[in-house]
Design a protein around this motif. Structure first.
Motif, PDB file in Angstrom:
ATOM      1  N   GLY A   1      54.262  65.594 -31.451  1.00 11.89           N
ATOM      2  CA  GLY A   1      52.824  65.355 -31.138  1.00 11.89           C
ATOM      3  C   GLY A   1      54.493  64.341 -29.756  1.00 11.89           C
ATOM      4  N   PRO A   2      53.349  63.487 -28.956  1.00  8.10           N
ATOM      5  CA  PRO A   2      54.499  62.700 -27.959  1.00  8.10           C
ATOM      6  C   PRO A   2      55.075  61.327 -28.483  1.00  8.10           C
ATOM      7  CG  PRO A   2      52.437  62.442 -28.072  1.00  8.10           C
ATOM      8  CD  PRO A   2      51.877  63.089 -28.622  1.00  8.10           C
ATOM      9  N   VAL A   3      56.119  61.288 -27.764  1.00  9.54           N
ATOM     10  CA  VAL A   3      57.464  60.339 -28.241  1.00  9.54           C
ATOM     11  C   VAL A   3      56.808  58.725 -27.290  1.00  9.54           C
ATOM     12  CG1 VAL A   3      58.924  59.419 -28.887  1.00  9.54           C
ATOM     13  CG2 VAL A   3      58.759  61.545 -29.790  1.00  9.54           C
ATOM     14  N   PHE A   4      56.750  58.022 -27.007  1.00  7.88           N
ATOM     15  CA  PHE A   4      56.850  56.446 -26.586  1.00  7.88           C
ATOM     16  C   PHE A   4      58.042  55.605 -26.352  1.00  7.88           C
ATOM     17  CE2 PHE A   4      52.854  57.837 -27.265  1.00  7.88           C
ATOM     18  CZ  PHE A   4      51.674  57.671 -26.124  1.00  7.88           C
ATOM     19  N   ARG A   5      59.199  55.291 -25.629  1.00  7.20           N
ATOM     20  CA  ARG A   5      59.944  54.767 -25.846  1.00  7.20           C
ATOM     21  C   ARG A   5      59.525  53.323 -24.777  1.00  7.20           C
ATOM     22  NH1 ARG A   5      65.503  53.685 -27.356  1.00  7.20           N
ATOM     23  NH2 ARG A   5      66.095  52.148 -26.271  1.00  7.20           N
ATOM     24  N   VAL A   6      59.159  52.413 -26.221  1.00  3.06           N
ATOM     25  CA  VAL A   6      58.763  51.129 -25.290  1.00  3.06           C
ATOM     26  C   VAL A   6      60.068  49.717 -25.587  1.00  3.06           C
ATOM     27  CG1 VAL A   6      57.330  49.152 -26.007  1.00  3.06           C
ATOM     28  CG2 VAL A   6      56.317  51.875 -25.641  1.00  3.06           C
ATOM     29  N   ASP A   7      60.780  49.581 -24.569  1.00  2.18           N
ATOM     30  CA  ASP A   7      61.628  48.255 -24.150  1.00  2.18           C
ATOM     31  C   ASP A   7      60.960  47.182 -23.516  1.00  2.18           C
ATOM     32  OD1 ASP A   7      63.431  50.525 -24.904  1.00  2.18           O
ATOM     33  OD2 ASP A   7      63.824  50.713 -22.667  1.00  2.18           O
TER      34      ASP A   7
ATOM     35  N   GLN B   1      55.163  41.588 -16.128  1.00  4.49           N
ATOM     36  CA  GLN B   1      54.438  41.334 -16.267  1.00  4.49           C
ATOM     37  C   GLN B   1      53.672  39.702 -15.560  1.00  4.49           C
ATOM     38  OE1 GLN B   1      54.984  37.537 -19.850  1.00  4.49           O
ATOM     39  NE2 GLN B   1      53.329  37.820 -20.438  1.00  4.49           N
ATOM     40  N   THR B   2      52.441  39.882 -15.513  1.00  2.00           N
ATOM     41  CA  THR B   2      51.570  38.648 -14.476  1.00  2.00           C
ATOM     42  C   THR B   2      50.917  37.675 -15.260  1.00  2.00           C
ATOM     43  OG1 THR B   2      49.552  40.756 -14.893  1.00  2.00           O
ATOM     44  CG2 THR B   2      51.542  40.743 -12.950  1.00  2.00           C
ATOM     45  N   GLY B   3      50.377  37.444 -17.278  1.00  2.00           N
ATOM     46  CA  GLY B   3      49.985  36.778 -17.423  1.00  2.00           C
ATOM     47  C   GLY B   3      50.353  36.708 -18.776  1.00  2.00           C
ATOM     48  N   GLY B   4      49.983  35.872 -20.143  1.00  5.09           N
ATOM     49  CA  GLY B   4      50.254  35.600 -20.709  1.00  5.09           C
ATOM     50  C   GLY B   4      52.073  35.157 -21.198  1.00  5.09           C
ATOM     51  N   GLY B   5      51.799  34.508 -22.822  1.00  3.68           N
ATOM     52  CA  GLY B   5      52.689  33.633 -23.190  1.00  3.68           C
ATOM     53  C   GLY B   5      53.400  34.548 -23.654  1.00  3.68           C
ATOM     54  N   SER B   6      54.248  35.814 -23.664  1.00  5.23           N
ATOM     55  CA  SER B   6      55.274  36.336 -24.397  1.00  5.23           C
ATOM     56  C   SER B   6      57.002  35.873 -23.444  1.00  5.23           C
ATOM     57  CB  SER B   6      55.004  37.294 -24.349  1.00  5.23           C
ATOM     58  OG  SER B   6      56.032  38.490 -24.829  1.00  5.23           O
ATOM     59  N   GLU B   7      57.668  36.146 -24.866  1.00  2.42           N
ATOM     60  CA  GLU B   7      58.886  35.983 -23.807  1.00  2.42           C
ATOM     61  C   GLU B   7      59.646  37.086 -23.293  1.00  2.42           C
ATOM     62  OE1 GLU B   7      62.401  35.854 -27.061  1.00  2.42           O
ATOM     63  OE2 GLU B   7      61.083  37.144 -27.786  1.00  2.42           O
ATOM     64  N   PHE B   8      58.825  37.820 -23.279  1.00  2.00           N
ATOM     65  CA  PHE B   8      59.134  39.855 -22.896  1.00  2.00           C
ATOM     66  C   PHE B   8      58.877  39.254 -21.569  1.00  2.00           C
ATOM     67  CE2 PHE B   8      60.224  40.172 -27.140  1.00  2.00           C
ATOM     68  CZ  PHE B   8      61.322  40.763 -26.871  1.00  2.00           C
ATOM     69  N   ASN B   9      59.348  39.752 -20.083  1.00  2.00           N
ATOM     70  CA  ASN B   9      58.594  39.793 -18.799  1.00  2.00           C
ATOM     71  C   ASN B   9      59.027  41.091 -18.318  1.00  2.00           C
ATOM     72  OD1 ASN B   9      61.368  39.504 -18.001  1.00  2.00           O
ATOM     73  ND2 ASN B   9      60.521  37.412 -17.437  1.00  2.00           N
ATOM     74  N   VAL B  10      59.532  41.729 -18.464  1.00  2.00           N
ATOM     75  CA  VAL B  10      59.564  42.871 -18.063  1.00  2.00           C
ATOM     76  C   VAL B  10      59.392  44.393 -19.250  1.00  2.00           C
ATOM     77  CG1 VAL B  10      61.154  44.867 -17.071  1.00  2.00           C
ATOM     78  CG2 VAL B  10      60.691  42.412 -16.237  1.00  2.00           C
ATOM     79  N   LEU B  11      59.252  45.361 -18.963  1.00  2.00           N
ATOM     80  CA  LEU B  11      58.596  46.457 -20.120  1.00  2.00           C
ATOM     81  C   LEU B  11      58.824  47.797 -19.314  1.00  2.00           C
ATOM     82  CD1 LEU B  11      56.367  46.663 -22.950  1.00  2.00           C
ATOM     83  CD2 LEU B  11      55.596  48.462 -20.938  1.00  2.00           C
ATOM     84  N   THR B  12      59.317  48.677 -20.148  1.00  2.00           N
ATOM     85  CA  THR B  12      59.404  50.230 -19.390  1.00  2.00           C
ATOM     86  C   THR B  12      58.846  51.070 -20.634  1.00  2.00           C
ATOM     87  OG1 THR B  12      61.529  50.392 -20.380  1.00  2.00           O
ATOM     88  CG2 THR B  12      61.153  49.586 -18.157  1.00  2.00           C
ATOM     89  N   LEU B  13      57.867  51.702 -20.154  1.00  2.00           N
ATOM     90  CA  LEU B  13      57.268  52.274 -21.189  1.00  2.00           C
ATOM     91  C   LEU B  13      56.898  54.093 -20.773  1.00  2.00           C
ATOM     92  CD1 LEU B  13      55.209  53.303 -23.255  1.00  2.00           C
ATOM     93  CD2 LEU B  13      53.270  52.845 -20.906  1.00  2.00           C
ATOM     94  N   VAL B  14      58.153  54.980 -21.199  1.00  2.00           N
ATOM     95  CA  VAL B  14      57.694  56.410 -21.286  1.00  2.00           C
ATOM     96  C   VAL B  14      57.405  56.683 -22.056  1.00  2.00           C
ATOM     97  CG1 VAL B  14      60.081  57.540 -20.616  1.00  2.00           C
ATOM     98  CG2 VAL B  14      60.811  55.929 -20.815  1.00  2.00           C
ATOM     99  N   GLU B  15      57.052  57.778 -22.123  1.00  2.00           N
ATOM    100  CA  GLU B  15      56.385  59.036 -22.899  1.00  2.00           C
ATOM    101  C   GLU B  15      56.851  60.299 -22.922  1.00  2.00           C
ATOM    102  OE1 GLU B  15      51.664  61.134 -23.784  1.00  2.00           O
ATOM    103  OE2 GLU B  15      51.237  59.091 -22.634  1.00  2.00           O
ATOM    104  N   TRP B  16      57.005  60.557 -23.478  1.00  2.00           N
ATOM    105  CA  TRP B  16      58.198  62.037 -23.658  1.00  2.00           C
ATOM    106  C   TRP B  16      57.286  63.010 -24.591  1.00  2.00           C
ATOM    107  CZ3 TRP B  16      62.030  62.691 -20.693  1.00  2.00           C
ATOM    108  CH2 TRP B  16      62.664  61.022 -20.448  1.00  2.00           C
ATOM    109  N   SER B  17      57.217  64.353 -24.274  1.00  2.00           N
ATOM    110  CA  SER B  17      56.306  65.101 -24.998  1.00  2.00           C
ATOM    111  C   SER B  17      56.691  65.599 -25.925  1.00  2.00           C
ATOM    112  CB  SER B  17      56.601  66.702 -24.034  1.00  2.00           C
ATOM    113  OG  SER B  17      57.182  67.543 -23.827  1.00  2.00           O
ATOM    114  N   SER B  18      57.669  65.378 -26.712  1.00  2.00           N
ATOM    115  CA  SER B  18      58.617  65.992 -28.218  1.00  2.00           C
ATOM    116  C   SER B  18      60.058  65.002 -28.047  1.00  2.00           C
ATOM    117  CB  SER B  18      58.678  67.514 -27.847  1.00  2.00           C
ATOM    118  OG  SER B  18      59.205  67.715 -27.224  1.00  2.00           O
ATOM    119  N   GLU B  19      60.619  64.838 -29.573  1.00  2.00           N
ATOM    120  CA  GLU B  19      61.117  64.807 -30.569  1.00  2.00           C
ATOM    121  C   GLU B  19      63.001  65.553 -28.908  1.00  2.00           C
ATOM    122  OE1 GLU B  19      62.229  64.169 -34.598  1.00  2.00           O
ATOM    123  OE2 GLU B  19      59.945  63.333 -34.529  1.00  2.00           O
TER     124      GLU B  19
END
Length: 116
Positions: A15-21, A58-76
């Motif tokens: 199934g799909p694989v998500f890379r979250v940084d 990031q536009t709100g919230g209290g996380s130390e992380f303020n930039v996120l990248t998200l990539v959805e891949w169809s497979s391994e």
């Protein structure tokens, strides 16, 4: 936490694989860092098996992380293929993602995910 911004292979499954940084980016480096992440995501969007790729600021919230990248891949397999292509592209460009994030003072938390 690591400063590894490369694409790496996830644990085997189907199934799909998500890379979250997630990145904690200092204010003075934020604009340049986001621009570089957008450039990388644009490259990924053009690779076989990439279903979506986003850079989120990031536009709100209290996380130390303020930039996120998200990539959805169809497979391994798509992830493995992209890993090799991106490594080659970075080498050709002389771009070292680890050094880039280190110089910018960025901390990261990265991983692969599947739908639970």
């Amino acid at each position: 936490m690591s400063n590894d911004t490369s694409v790496a292979s996830p644990v085997s499954a189907s199934g799909p694989v998500f890379r979250v940084d997630k990145f904690a980016v200092p204010a003075e480096a934020r604009q340049a860092f986001i621009a570089q992440m957008q450039r990388i995501q644009q490259t990924l969007r053009n690779l076989p098996g990439c279903l979506r790729a986003h850079v989120l600021d990031q536009t709100g919230g209290g996380s130390e992380f303020n930039v996120l990248t998200l990539v959805e891949w169809s497979s391994e397999q798509a992830v493995a293929s992209a890993t090799e292509l991106v490594k080659k592209k970075f080498a050709e460009e002389g771009f070292d993602p680890v050094e880039f994030t280190k110089k910018a003072g960025v901390l990261s938390d990265q991983g692969f995910y599947r739908i639970a």
